[in-house]
Scaffold this motif. Structure first.
Motif, PDB file in Angstrom:
ATOM      1  N   LEU A 252       0.810  -1.211   0.000  1.00 35.74           N
ATOM      2  CA  LEU A 252       0.000   0.000   0.000  1.00 35.74           C
ATOM      3  C   LEU A 252       0.847   1.266   0.000  1.00 35.74           C
ATOM      4  O   LEU A 252       0.329   2.371   0.173  1.00 35.74           O
ATOM      5  N   PRO A 313      -0.876   5.164  -2.879  1.00 31.21           N
ATOM      6  CA  PRO A 313      -1.072   6.194  -1.858  1.00 31.21           C
ATOM      7  C   PRO A 313      -0.980   7.609  -2.422  1.00 31.21           C
ATOM      8  O   PRO A 313      -0.107   7.915  -3.232  1.00 31.21           O
ATOM      9  N   HIS A 331      -6.073   6.358  -0.766  1.00 33.21           N
ATOM     10  CA  HIS A 331      -5.567   5.492  -1.830  1.00 33.21           C
ATOM     11  C   HIS A 331      -6.525   5.539  -3.022  1.00 33.21           C
ATOM     12  O   HIS A 331      -7.743   5.653  -2.849  1.00 33.21           O
TER      13      HIS A 331
END
Length: 388
Positions: A252, A313, A331
């Protein structure tokens, strides 16, 4: 861990040499896994080729320009007036792609903007152009020459290696600017009030999204690099071994990186290009393609990743990034970014890619052709890259 399908790299190489290997691009594999499932896909496919073509600032050329009488130990080196690092050996030096030319005329008009830098020198050499070598040194008994200036070509260099400390980021930031003025960054110009969102990576084609846990990529992995053959030397600088991940293993945040090298003399300038970024400086766009052997259904599952699976991100390069603040505004999926419009803080904004998706696909297809012709076989990683 048991698998219904198991293969070895040696077995896959035998199939490549006999012309029987089934090779598909990462984009094709997404559809195949979606239709057949991971087990059937693992049975049918032997190799998945990936590709990316994007500015990769942590890149450069390690070179040796040879001796001529009287010999010298070069302590200062420039190529086309771009400074090289010469603190290595007598006539060894390293040219970083972001190093800029001294007295660049464009910088006088647009501060922070340079027309020519290390990446452009590398491209010029690849295109067969002569560049001006300038060297200076103190004199010793074994190295009596104090200065040298001459034209050199790629063919005339003793050694010229593309040696890149950090390439192929596994994920990266979507850059926005929440200040009230335009700012100039390595992600390109960012308009005030998050009026544009700039992003990089090739999505589902990108090498490290297809092997998120580095189960096949490691020290000694043979790759497509700059239109020639290269190798992975291990984890790149700033490699994050244990990022937060989705259930598919997709990080992520900016996570894995690779250190790579290859013989520059075997590369193609189509896949190695100097870049000038407005208000920031210079870089080098590099084409990298990595073959992923489908050893089992896990690797089929990983290579079935889609653009919708990849969450990137969003970060503020106006306030947060310059201060080293890791705040994530949210995100967005790569699929959303490719649409050209995304929502940032509830407002719609234009999304702008720095990575060429068409060139990334070309890299993956070119690597596929090499393997199908038997010109490129796979290698076994000699050391794993820590990633979990």
């Amino acid at each position: 861990m048991s698998h219904e399908v198991t293969k070895t790299i040696s077995e896959i190489n035998d199939r490549i040499r006999s012309g029987k290997a089934v090779v598909v691009t990462a984009r094709e594999m997404t559809d195949i896994v979606g239709r057949l499932g991971k087990v059937k896909a693992a049975r049918e496919v032997d190799v998945v080729t990936t590709g990316t073509f994007s500015p990769m600032c942590s890149s450069g050329m390690l070179f040796n320009f040879g001796q001529e009488p009287p010999v010298m130990r070069a302590s200062k080196v420039r190529l086309n007036n771009v400074q090289c690092h010469a603190g290595l050996a007598a006539v060894d030096a390293y040219l970083g792609c972001t190093e800029t030319r001294r007295d660049d005329p464009l910088n006088k008009v647009y501060p922070g903007t340079f027309k020519y830098g290390g990446g452009h020198v590398i491209e010029d050499l690849l295109r067969g152009k002569a560049v001006r070598l300038w060297c200076e040194s103190y004199v010793t008994d074994c190295y009596p020459r104090a200065a040298l200036e001459k034209d050199v070509t790629l063919a005339g260099l003793k050694t010229a290696m593309l040696l890149n400390p950090r390439n192929c980021y596994q994920n990266y930031n979507v850059a926005v600017n929440l200040t009230s003025r335009i700012i100039y960054t390595y992600m390109g110009p960012l308009k005030p009030g998050a009026k544009n969102a700039n992003f990089a990576t090739a999505g589902a084609l990108s090498p490290l999204f297809n092997d998120p846990y580095f189960r096949t990529i490691g020290l000694g992995t043979k790759i497509f690099l700059g239109g020639g053959t290269g190798y992975v030397l291990g984890a790149g600088t700033q490699h994050d071994p244990k990022p937060k991940r989705t259930e598919r293993g997709i990080p992520l945040s900016a996570a894995g990186t690779l250190m790579v090298r290859g013989d520059l003399k075997g590369m193609n300038p189509r896949y190695v290009r100097g870049v000038s970024i407005l208000g920031y400086g210079c870089s080098l766009a590099v084409g990298v393609g990595i073959p992923i052997p489908i050893l089992n259904e896990d690797m089929a599952f990983f290579t079935g990743v889609s653009d919708a699976d990849i969450l990137m991100p969003v970060k503020d390069y106006g306030h947060d990034y310059p201060q080293g603040i890791p705040r994530v505004l949210g995100h967005v999926s790569y699929e959303e970014l490719l649409s050209g419009r995304v929502k940032i803080n509830g407002a719609e904004t234009a999304s702008v890619p720095l990575t060429s998706l068409s060139m990334s696909l070309e890299v993956a297809q070119k690597l596929k052709e090499w393997i199908e012709k038997g010109e490129f076989t796979l290698t076994e990683a000699q050391e794993r890259i820590v990633s979990e």
